[in-house]
Each structure stands twice: as C-alpha cells, then as structure tokens.
Design a protein around this motif. Structure first.
Motif, mmCIF file in Angstrom:
data_model
loop_
_atom_site.group_PDB
_atom_site.id
_atom_site.type_symbol
_atom_site.label_atom_id
_atom_site.label_comp_id
_atom_site.label_asym_id
_atom_site.label_seq_id
_atom_site.Cartn_x
_atom_site.Cartn_y
_atom_site.Cartn_z
ATOM 1 N N GLN A 374 0.780 -1.332 -0.005
ATOM 2 C CA GLN A 374 -0.013 0.062 -0.105
ATOM 3 C C GLN A 374 0.999 1.202 0.009
ATOM 4 O O GLN A 374 1.475 1.268 0.875
ATOM 5 C CB GLN A 374 -1.059 -0.048 1.199
ATOM 6 N N GLN A 386 7.032 4.602 -9.593
ATOM 7 C CA GLN A 386 7.916 4.037 -8.571
ATOM 8 C C GLN A 386 7.409 3.004 -7.608
ATOM 9 O O GLN A 386 6.047 3.153 -7.360
ATOM 10 C CB GLN A 386 7.945 5.389 -7.702
ATOM 11 N N ARG B 106 16.155 6.734 12.629
ATOM 12 C CA ARG B 106 15.215 7.019 11.471
ATOM 13 C C ARG B 106 14.535 5.574 11.585
ATOM 14 O O ARG B 106 13.234 5.756 11.337
ATOM 15 C CB ARG B 106 15.923 6.861 10.200
ATOM 16 N N GLY B 126 -4.514 8.169 3.206
ATOM 17 C CA GLY B 126 -4.109 6.834 2.914
ATOM 18 C C GLY B 126 -3.029 6.081 3.617
ATOM 19 O O GLY B 126 -2.062 6.589 4.379
ATOM 20 N N THR B 127 -3.090 4.743 3.826
ATOM 21 C CA THR B 127 -2.271 3.831 4.677
ATOM 22 C C THR B 127 -0.905 4.178 4.332
ATOM 23 O O THR B 127 -0.066 4.184 5.055
ATOM 24 C CB THR B 127 -2.590 2.462 4.752
ATOM 25 N N GLY B 128 -0.610 3.865 2.981
ATOM 26 C CA GLY B 128 0.864 4.209 2.592
ATOM 27 C C GLY B 128 1.045 5.588 1.879
ATOM 28 O O GLY B 128 1.998 5.787 1.179
ATOM 29 N N GLY B 129 0.380 6.588 2.112
ATOM 30 C CA GLY B 129 0.533 7.989 1.743
ATOM 31 C C GLY B 129 -0.152 8.103 0.281
ATOM 32 O O GLY B 129 0.101 9.145 -0.077
ATOM 33 N N VAL B 130 -1.162 7.208 0.004
ATOM 34 C CA VAL B 130 -1.754 7.572 -1.141
ATOM 35 C C VAL B 130 -3.100 7.512 -1.124
ATOM 36 O O VAL B 130 -3.664 6.161 -0.481
ATOM 37 C CB VAL B 130 -1.259 6.299 -2.223
ATOM 38 N N ALA B 141 3.215 10.027 -1.151
ATOM 39 C CA ALA B 141 4.316 8.944 -1.520
ATOM 40 C C ALA B 141 5.137 9.569 -2.764
ATOM 41 O O ALA B 141 5.864 8.825 -3.260
ATOM 42 C CB ALA B 141 3.858 7.716 -1.665
ATOM 43 N N ASP B 142 4.518 10.532 -3.470
ATOM 44 C CA ASP B 142 5.046 11.043 -4.883
ATOM 45 C C ASP B 142 6.033 11.936 -4.798
ATOM 46 O O ASP B 142 6.368 12.436 -3.474
ATOM 47 C CB ASP B 142 4.218 11.179 -5.952
ATOM 48 N N ASP B 143 6.750 12.482 -5.689
ATOM 49 C CA ASP B 143 7.630 13.673 -5.425
ATOM 50 C C ASP B 143 7.224 14.927 -5.677
ATOM 51 O O ASP B 143 8.117 15.871 -6.061
ATOM 52 C CB ASP B 143 8.988 13.232 -6.623
ATOM 53 N N ILE B 229 1.447 15.150 -12.465
ATOM 54 C CA ILE B 229 0.514 15.134 -11.356
ATOM 55 C C ILE B 229 -0.416 16.021 -10.984
ATOM 56 O O ILE B 229 -0.187 17.084 -11.235
ATOM 57 C CB ILE B 229 1.512 14.766 -10.087
ATOM 58 N N GLN B 304 9.774 9.315 4.214
ATOM 59 C CA GLN B 304 10.318 8.010 3.805
ATOM 60 C C GLN B 304 9.173 7.413 2.831
ATOM 61 O O GLN B 304 9.746 6.165 2.390
ATOM 62 C CB GLN B 304 10.893 7.140 4.772
ATOM 63 N N LEU B 305 7.871 7.950 2.660
ATOM 64 C CA LEU B 305 6.987 7.275 1.930
ATOM 65 C C LEU B 305 7.121 7.115 0.599
ATOM 66 O O LEU B 305 6.690 6.297 -0.049
ATOM 67 C CB LEU B 305 5.629 8.070 2.158
ATOM 68 N N GLY B 306 8.294 7.769 0.181
ATOM 69 C CA GLY B 306 8.598 7.543 -1.280
ATOM 70 C C GLY B 306 9.052 8.899 -2.182
ATOM 71 O O GLY B 306 9.613 9.004 -3.065
ATOM 72 N N GLY B 307 8.628 10.032 -1.614
ATOM 73 C CA GLY B 307 9.130 11.061 -2.318
ATOM 74 C C GLY B 307 9.782 12.464 -1.566
ATOM 75 O O GLY B 307 10.073 13.407 -2.070
#
Lengths: 474, 309
Positions: A374, A386, B106, B126-130, B141-143, B229, B304-307
């Motif tokens: 998720q 990504q 961290r 959202g749970t994972g940042g989305v 989670a994006d940049d 985006i 750290q979620l991705g972005g």
C-alpha cells in the motif's frame, strides 16, 4: 479349547486365573540383577559408551568457539563451521525423522536394540546398579542381607557412598545437558561461583532429580509404565524379527542337572539354573517367551551360554532368533524382501538425502524482497512509476558483510533512496527500503518481472539475488 | 501402585451390601488418583486465597498476591516503554533532519510512527500515503510537493497545517477563456503547450500564483501545472471546475475545500520564529494535538514514504 458348558462365572474366573499367572513386577519387588561377562555385556558397554559424547561433546572447540552449541539466545545452532538458523529448521525435522525411523527399522530387524544398549534409562540404570551391587551385593539374597543388617559404620558408609555417587552422576548429567546450550568452559566456574544463569540451575535440578529417581529407584518400572516407545514395540516386529529367545523345543522339559544325567534323552537342555532370570535387569524370565518387560539386552544369552559351556552343551539355548526360525518356518525372508525393512529404508534414504542436500546447499545468506502493498505504485511528476520494496538480507556467516544492491532485468529501472553499501553483522537482518523507478515510456503493462541483486563486496562468492515483480497501472 | 486393580474378584472387599447374592464390591480407584483429586481441591483453595476469586457486592475479594489483569498489562506495557525510553529521550533532543540522517533513529522513528500515521493521517492521506483515487487529498508518496518536500518543510506542514487558496474565476473569466486555459493546462502536462496558451496564462493572471514557468511556488502552495501529477483530477471537466470555483475561496460556495488542520500550532510558531531568527511569541491558545516528538517522527515517516527531498 473344548468348553461345551458356557458358564459365565467360570469364564471370568479363568480369565482372572490367567491374569494372576502373568507375573508382572509392579515395583513391589526390587530387581537385583547379577552382572555377568560375555559377548552381549561387551556390546552393552560399547553401546553405553556412546553417551560419552553427551558428557564430553560440549568441550570440543572449533576456531575458538564451542564446536556444537545450541545458542538459544541468538536463535542459532553452531555445528563446527556451520551455523544453522531457524530458517533451516526443516533439516532438524528431517534429522528427527531419520532417527525416529532408524529406531523403527532397527526394531523391525533386531528388536529393542535401542532399549537394550543405548537408551539413557538403560545406561544410567546400569551405572547406578553397578555402583549399588558393588557396595551392597550383586544378588537379591546379598542385597536383602545387607538391607536387614543392623546399622553399622560400614553400612552407613556404603549407603552414603552409594547415594553421593548417584547424586554426583545426576548433577553431572544436568550440567552436561546445560553445557550444550552455553559455553561449557565458562559454565563450570559459573556454577562453582554460583553465578550461573537461572536456566542452568533449572536444568541441573530437573535432570538431577529425575536421573536420581528414575535410575536410582524406578529403573525397569520406567520401561514398564512410563516409556511410550516400549508400548509400540509390537507393531514394529514381524515374524522375521530376531529377538533374544529361549529355544523351548531344545530346552524342555527342563530339569535340574544331576551327575551323569546329561545324556538323559527325556530331558531338554535347560537345567533350570535360573541364571538367565538372575542376570535380567528387568527381572523377567525369558523362558516364558516374548514379553513386554524384555529390553532385548542379551544378558540372558551371556548367562545361558556360560552355563552351556560349563555343562558341555552347545551354546544358543537362548539366542537371537526369529519367530520363524524357532517354529521351523522355511519361508524365512531375506532382509531386502521384507516390506517393513524396504519401507523404513526408503524413508531413511529420503530423510538422509534431504539432510545431505541441506548441508551442501546451506546458503550463507537469506535474501528476501517484499513489495510494499500500500500503495502498489506511485506516479511521479515526470511520469515515471515508482515501486517501494523492503529488502531483507540475513547474514548467516560469522563475519560482517558489506552489501550493495542492484536491480536487473527491467529496462530503465533505477534504485533510489538507499546508501551505497550496507553492513550486515553476523546473524542479523538489516531491512532496507528501496525505491525503484521506471521511466513512463518504459512502463509496459501491469506486472513486470524484476530481479534484485545483493552483491556482497567483501565476499562476492556469496552474492545472491531475488526475483520480484514491478507493478504499474494497467 | 497398581496393586488395587489386580486382585481376583473374589478377594476384593465388599461394602457389606448384598442383594440376591450379588455383592457390592468396593473397587476403589487407585490411591494416586484419589490423592490427585484431593491435591487439586487443595490447589483451588490456595488459588482462592492468592487470587481475586469470590464475587462480592463491591467487587471481588482481592487475593493475597494482589494480582489483576490490568496490573499485569501495565507491567508489560512498562517493559515496552523501558525499551523505548532511551530512543524517545534521544529523539526529543534531535531535530527531524538529524533523525533522518541517523539510520538507527530513523528506523526507530519510522517503526514507531506507523500507528501514529494510521491514527492521525491515514484517514485522508491513505495508509501508504496514497489516498483513495479522486478523493482530492494530496499524495504523500510521490515527489510532487505543493509546499516543498524537504524534511523541515514537511515538519512545518504537519505542525501548522495547510490552508491553500485559489481564487474562483467563475465571474472573472469568459467561458471561451476557461476552455482555453483547460486546454493549455492539459497540454502543459503533456509537454505540448502552445504560444497562445502561454499568452492566455500570463494575461489572465494565473502566472501570479503558478509562476512564470507554471511550476508552482512552494511559498504559496500553488500547484505545479507542468508535471504529470494532478492536485485534483486531471480530467478536463475537473480541471475546468477547479478553474471556475477555485480552492478554499470563501466567496464561492462551490469552491473546492482542501484544508489540513494544524497538529501543533505552538511548534509552528516556534519554527516560524526560528526561520526569521526571532524569539517566538506565543498567544497561549495554540492547539497541540500531537507532541513535538510525535510530529518529528511523522515528518520522518512522511519523508520516507517515497518522495522526500
């Protein structure tokens, strides 16, 4: 049986009469077995000496470590240069399977070999009774005389010596058990300075108490009432299984030997000397046939052979013989034609190949890549996709390893958000988050295979890889 | 031990009762069995004395050991806290950027703020940042960042909350101008912007907030229109809606609402003051829904979620 009149009462009485004829020692009589020299006694000593490994094994060193160590706090098993982690537990299962089936296989071929020569209950009881008979006499009569004798300094000394030796053996048993789980050379000073950790004291207490009670007092009663293996014997035997057996055809009718009567045709070979009963560690009479108390140790064979020698008769009145042999069944099957032996051997072979395979393919690392659930993917501002993964590398070697991760097999894929190299200490897992980006024009469809490579910089031979999936919108 | 079971029925003592020649035999259970029964009775008694047992009107008896479930739970919890305490103390003295740079800290921050994120942030993001598709919440989670994706900006965003603003253009733009701008924005994202589109973009004042290059201005939180985006949806009718009604424009009841609450206003005031090298001036009514350490952890988590940048 020709019983025409059906009287329930008679039947019941008959059953009970039979029961009363089955003499089973339930611990009310103490078995004091005479010790006798012979082939089987020697075999018993050799079998018993296997347990020296139990006492001495922990003191073997390998590269400055204990060669065999069940390291519970670190969740690993050290076996010479190998280190086995819980991930390889299936090898332990196969090893257990191997020994369990080996037990069955041996039982089907030659009876309770384990019980007679190797079992800890047999071995410890033998050592305990060795001490006891040396100090208190080696026959029931002598033992009774000793027991009934008035308390003298000599008697007190003997009783005290016996129990001190018993307790010493019991405690050393406990310590030796503990020594497999901790550094054996450190354990002794720890015990003498009372610094040992609690589990060591618990092991010493439990093993000490149970060894003392089981080997000192319960003895053959453990085999009779406690041991589950003894209960299972019957199903593993067949008519080709060889067991210590009394050749009744040759021996009966038994009778006391009188001078000049050896040539008496009406009498069998058995002179009813009862030495076979006297030497039996479980106190049974083998001449009554196969019975649950028999641990097939062969002491009665030694005893009978010595008597046959003295009376100038051929040996083997009591011998290892199969049911078929004793009943003149011509259809004796050779080993490889017996279904039990074949099936047990196949299982043994399977387990053994598994263990050997395991030892040769024991990987020095364990690499796993877990795709984030998720979200499954994220679109970045330049249109690329990504994916996020967690990389887990377990270092099973004894040295720290320096790892660099790469991605392969997917065009345009690049790794982001991770340092150049990661150091993984022995026995540790370092989870690392990895972001993999694929440019938008390289993304084809929903699922694309991708391979992660963990390059071990200081030992390239153990580099490893993992195949995973890259996910993109459909 | 087993001797009781092995007597001949004729030898078993009877109770003295006899009916029609049938004797009632004693046949007691084995002694070890009866002893075990008595022993278990004794255990019950000991248990009653040691543990809470008898229910009375004002609760049960307490028992000599004073044991309760909640006490045991609290003891276990204390053990967990003991493990966490050194990390928590260390976290308190570190800045979010320092935590991010220190692998061990961290990892701790990320591990321990998963629940925090789930409780406070995941409802929108959202749970994972989305967040759910087209729900209108920003993807973490994006940049692509409205206000900037470096650790300090994320920290400030969480502390102060965000309340962006885009004017409603329903009354100021003609329909064909709106059509043109929708077309321009779509083209911009695909890298096919036309001269005419840029002209319209500049003339109608979009450039004021979205910048000369249309890449948005972090200080204002305006969206980057050139990337792939979309802050809201990228469908033409949704883009049109955004242009017509704006975001958070109080004058337009149809405006898009996009407000992130402040989680620690006191921290926000402090961070703002630090930026200008001034003493923070607190008014005393700042909300503090989350502690400073919690916000630091969350900033690291979001980064750290991705972005993170």
């Amino acid at each position: 049986m020709s019983q025409t009149q059906t009287n329930v009462n008679d039947d019941v009485t008959q059953i009970y009469e039979e029961v009363s004829d089955w003499h089973v020692n339930t611990g009310d009589q103490k078995v004091v077995a005479k010790r006798i020299k012979g082939r089987f006694r020697l075999r018993k000593w050799i079998g018993m000496s296997v347990w020296l490994i139990f006492f001495l094994g922990p003191y073997i060193r390998w590269n400055g470590h204990q060669a065999i160590l069940f390291d519970i706090p670190n969740r690993q098993f050290n076996f010479f240069q190998l280190t086995i982690y819980p991930q390889d537990i299936w090898m332990l299962s196969l090893t257990l399977l191997f020994f369990a089936i080996l037990l069955a296989a041996v039982t089907s071929i030659a009876g309770r070999v384990f019980c007679g020569y190797f079992c800890f209950q047999t071995v410890w009881t033998d050592i305990y009774t060795f001490i006891e008979t040396k100090l208190e006499g080696d026959s029931p009569q002598k033992a009774m005389k000793f027991k009934k004798a008035p308390w003298s300094l000599d008697k007190v000394a003997r009783v005290l010596t016996k129990h001190s030796l018993w307790i010493a053996i019991a405690l050393i048993t406990g310590i030796s058990f503990a020594a497999w789980f901790t550094d054996a050379y450190q354990l002794w000073p720890e015990i003498f300075t009372l610094q040992a950790p609690l589990p060591v004291w618990i092991a010493m207490a439990v093993f000490g108490v149970f060894t003392y009670i089981f080997a000192g007092f319960m003895r053959e009663q453990v085999c009779f009432w406690l041991c589950p293996y003894a209960r299972l014997q019957g199903v593993m035997y067949d008519q080709d299984t060889i067991l210590p057996a009394y050749d009744a055809e040759r021996g009966e009718p038994r009778g006391k030997l009188k001078k000049g009567q050896l040539e008496d045709e009406s009498k069998g070979s058995c002179i009813d000397c009862k030495v076979c009963v006297a030497v039996c560690p479980t106190g049974i009479d083998i001449r009554k046939g196969q019975q649950e108390g028999c641990i097939t140790c062969g002491m009665c064979i030694d005893a009978c052979d010595s008597i046959m020698d003295k009376t100038n008769q051929p040996r083997g009145l009591i011998r290892y013989a199969s049911y078929k042999e004793l009943h003149h069944d011509k259809n004796v099957l050779v080993m490889y034609k017996r279904p039990r032996v074949i099936i047990y051997s196949l299982i043994l072979l399977t387990a053994l190949s598994g263990i050997i395979y395991g030892f040769f393919t024991l990987s020095p690392t364990e690499f796993q890549v877990i795709h984030d659930r998720q979200p499954l993917y994220v679109r970045l501002s330049d249109g690329s996709i990504q994916n996020k993964y967690t990389l887990k590398l377990l270092n099973k070697t004894k040295n720290p390893i320096e790892v660099r991760y790469d991605v392969l097999g997917l065009e345009g894929a690049t790794l982001h958000d991770m340092g150049d190299t990661i150091t993984v200490q022995p026995g540790k897992v370092v989870p690392v988050t990895a972001l993999v980006r694929v440019p938008g024009d390289k993304v084809q469809n929903g699922l694309m295979p991708i391979e992660f490579k963990a390059v071990v910089l200081n030992n390239s031979a153990i580099s490893t890889s993992y195949e995973s999936m890259f996910m993109a919108p459909e | 031990m087993m001797a009781d079971n092995k007597k001949n029925p004729n030898e078993v003592p009877d109770t003295g009762h006899e009916w029609d020649g049938i004797r009632e035999l004693e046949n007691p259970p084995p002694r070890w069995w009866t002893n075990a029964l008595y022993l278990s009775g004794l255990l019950v008694l000991v248990y009653f004395i040691l543990y809470p047992s008898l229910p009375l009107i004002n609760g049960s008896t307490k028992g000599l050991l004073g044991w309760t479930q909640i006490k045991e739970y609290k003891e276990d919890l204390a053990k967990v806290q003991d493990v966490r305490a050194p990390y928590e103390e260390k976290l308190a003295s570190m800045t979010a950027a320092e935590i991010l740079a220190d692998t061990e800290m961290r990892n701790y921050a990320v591990g321990s703020s998963k629940v925090l994120f789930g409780d406070n942030c995941a409802a929108c993001h959202g749970t994972g940042g989305v967040p759910a598709k087209n729900s209108g919440y920003p993807i973490l989670a994006d940049d692509d960042w409205l206000y900037g994706g470096d650790i300090n900006t994320i920290l400030y965003s969480i502390a102060a909350g965000r309340h962006g603003m885009m004017m409603s253009h329903e009354k100021t733009l003609k329909p064909e101008e709106v059509d043109g701008l929708v077309q321009f924005v779509e083209n911009l994202s695909n890298g096919k912007a036309t001269e005419a589109g840029w002209k319209l973009f500049n003339e109608k004042g979009c450039v004021g907030c979205h910048g000369a290059d249309a890449k948005g201005i972090h200080e204002l939180g305006s969206a980057n229109l050139t990337d792939k985006i979309w802050r809201f949806s990228g469908a033409p009718e949704e883009v049109r809606y955004t242009i017509l009604h704006g975001v958070n424009d109080p004058s337009d009841p149809l405006t898009r609402v996009a407000i992130m609450p402040a989680w620690n206003e006191k921290l926000a005031v402090k961070l703002e003051a630090e930026k200008w090298d001034e003493e923070p001036e607190y008014e005393g009514d700042e909300t503090q829904r989350l502690s400073v350490t919690e916000i630091k952890k969350l900033a690291v988590y979001v980064h750290q979620l991705g972005g993170g940048q």
